[in-house]
Design a protein around this motif. Structure first.
Motif, PDB file in Angstrom:
ATOM      1  N   LEU A 124      67.994  79.854  69.156  1.00 14.01           N
ATOM      2  CA  LEU A 124      68.989  79.567  68.131  1.00 14.01           C
ATOM      3  C   LEU A 124      70.194  78.930  68.791  1.00 14.01           C
ATOM      4  O   LEU A 124      70.680  79.414  69.814  1.00 14.01           O
ATOM      5  N   GLY A 125      70.693  77.828  68.194  1.00 17.26           N
ATOM      6  CA  GLY A 125      71.813  77.108  68.782  1.00 17.26           C
ATOM      7  C   GLY A 125      73.099  77.319  68.012  1.00 17.26           C
ATOM      8  O   GLY A 125      73.148  78.014  67.001  1.00 17.26           O
ATOM      9  N   ALA A 126      74.162  76.685  68.503  1.00 19.29           N
ATOM     10  CA  ALA A 126      75.464  76.761  67.847  1.00 19.29           C
ATOM     11  C   ALA A 126      75.506  75.795  66.676  1.00 19.29           C
ATOM     12  O   ALA A 126      74.660  74.893  66.543  1.00 19.29           O
ATOM     13  N   ALA A 127      76.499  75.969  65.810  1.00 18.83           N
ATOM     14  CA  ALA A 127      76.678  75.059  64.684  1.00 18.83           C
ATOM     15  C   ALA A 127      76.873  73.632  65.197  1.00 18.83           C
ATOM     16  O   ALA A 127      77.671  73.387  66.099  1.00 18.83           O
ATOM     17  N   GLY A 128      76.121  72.694  64.623  1.00 17.02           N
ATOM     18  CA  GLY A 128      76.221  71.295  65.033  1.00 17.02           C
ATOM     19  C   GLY A 128      75.243  70.882  66.100  1.00 17.02           C
ATOM     20  O   GLY A 128      75.127  69.693  66.424  1.00 17.02           O
ATOM     21  N   SER A 129      74.488  71.843  66.639  1.00 12.54           N
ATOM     22  CA  SER A 129      73.568  71.521  67.734  1.00 12.54           C
ATOM     23  C   SER A 129      72.329  70.773  67.276  1.00 12.54           C
ATOM     24  O   SER A 129      71.658  70.112  68.072  1.00 12.54           O
ATOM     25  N   VAL A 130      72.031  70.854  65.967  1.00 17.18           N
ATOM     26  CA  VAL A 130      70.809  70.257  65.435  1.00 17.18           C
ATOM     27  C   VAL A 130      71.076  69.376  64.221  1.00 17.18           C
ATOM     28  O   VAL A 130      70.400  68.359  64.021  1.00 17.18           O
ATOM     29  N   PHE A 132      73.009  67.078  63.394  1.00 13.49           N
ATOM     30  CA  PHE A 132      73.243  65.653  63.570  1.00 13.49           C
ATOM     31  C   PHE A 132      71.945  64.849  63.613  1.00 13.49           C
ATOM     32  O   PHE A 132      71.946  63.619  63.471  1.00 13.49           O
ATOM     33  N   LEU A 133      70.819  65.531  63.780  1.00  8.09           N
ATOM     34  CA  LEU A 133      69.517  64.866  63.813  1.00  8.09           C
ATOM     35  C   LEU A 133      68.915  64.683  62.423  1.00  8.09           C
ATOM     36  O   LEU A 133      67.824  64.144  62.286  1.00  8.09           O
ATOM     37  N   PHE A 134      69.629  65.136  61.381  1.00  8.42           N
ATOM     38  CA  PHE A 134      69.120  65.078  60.016  1.00  8.42           C
ATOM     39  C   PHE A 134      70.138  64.394  59.093  1.00  8.42           C
ATOM     40  O   PHE A 134      71.340  64.434  59.340  1.00  8.42           O
ATOM     41  N   GLU A 135      69.613  63.812  58.026  1.00  6.54           N
ATOM     42  CA  GLU A 135      70.455  63.249  56.968  1.00  6.54           C
ATOM     43  C   GLU A 135      70.091  63.925  55.649  1.00  6.54           C
ATOM     44  O   GLU A 135      68.924  63.977  55.272  1.00  6.54           O
ATOM     45  N   LYS A 136      71.094  64.445  54.947  1.00 15.56           N
ATOM     46  CA  LYS A 136      70.860  65.109  53.668  1.00 15.56           C
ATOM     47  C   LYS A 136      70.783  64.072  52.559  1.00 15.56           C
ATOM     48  O   LYS A 136      71.655  63.214  52.420  1.00 15.56           O
TER      49      LYS A 136
END
Length: 250
Positions: A124-130, A132-136
């Protein structure tokens, strides 16, 4: 990304099974309650609530249950306070995972989600660690019988970004996240009937997995999906159909 599409179908099949109906209703009720709390109890003026109620009706949830969930959100009935939170982490094979949760106990949920990641070889990572790899984006689904010509002109006129065809699933109209409700309404007014309207996270890059890594990944995703506090799970894995079939048949 055919393997990912296959996983989506498997999730739908599991949700349709009677044994998982209670869990599905729990997730839908929580979404309705939070939607009503944030935007009010009027479906016509609350886009998120409108989508939540639509999903509940598709799952054959009784109207009385839907109304109670709305009233809990508006404060007309007592209910536990629910908090929205998105957990971000990496699964085996470097696969990025977003986990949308609604919980009445953040410490409990955080511990549970962290444990699932750790036990299945992820972290599990910190907020923002993943994220940015997605677009809603907004996604509006239609039945297979609809033709591309019939949908394309009306979708563009309604303000959609694109339309996409998925074998066995039908057409999807993609919109900016903020435009989902507006576009869905416009398409309904043009005599088209969407079968689903929702928000989705689309990955900008893909991580291909196979073999034992793929098995660990799918186990992690299944455990996350089964958790009562988890509403949605999004990931950026890529897997060929042969690998997906082998895991599904195991």
């Amino acid at each position: 990304m055919s393997g990912h599409n296959r996983w989506t179908k498997i999730k739908r099949q599991k949700a349709a099974q009677g044994a998982s109906k209670g869990k599905l209703f729990t997730k839908l009720i929580r979404e309705i309650t939070v939607s009503a709390r944030q935007g009010g109890g009027e479906v016509a003026s609350n886009a998120r609530l409108r989508l939540a109620v639509q999903a509940a009706r598709e799952a054959n949830m009784p109207n009385d249950t839907i109304l109670r969930a709305i009233k809990k959100g508006t404060g007309e009935l007592e209910g536990s306070a629910l908090e929205e939170i998105i957990y971000e982490g990496y699964a085996p094979g470097g696969v990025a995972v977003l986990v949308e949760c609604l919980t009445d106990n953040v410490n409990r949920t955080a511990g549970d989600i962290r444990s699932i990641f750790t036990k299945q070889g992820g972290n599990l990572g910190a907020a923002g660690s993943v994220r940015f790899l997605f677009e809603k984006k907004g996604v509006i689904g239609f039945e297979l019988s609809l033709s591309e010509e019939e949908l394309m002109g009306k979708a563009i006129e309604a303000g959609a970004e694109d339309i996409v065809f998925t074998e066995g699933e039908g057409w999807e109209v993609h919109t900016l996240a903020a435009d989902l409700h507006q576009v869905a309404q416009a398409l309904e007014q043009s005599q088209l009937k969407p079968r689903v309207a929702k928000w989705n996270y689309f990955p900008s890059t893909l991580a291909k997995v196979e073999g034992a890594v793929a098995e660990k990944l799918m186990k992690l995703l299944e455990l996350l999906e089964e958790h009562d506090d988890v509403q949605n799970v999004f990931s950026n894995f890529e897997m060929d159909d042969a690998t997906m079939d082998a895991i599904s048949d195991a």
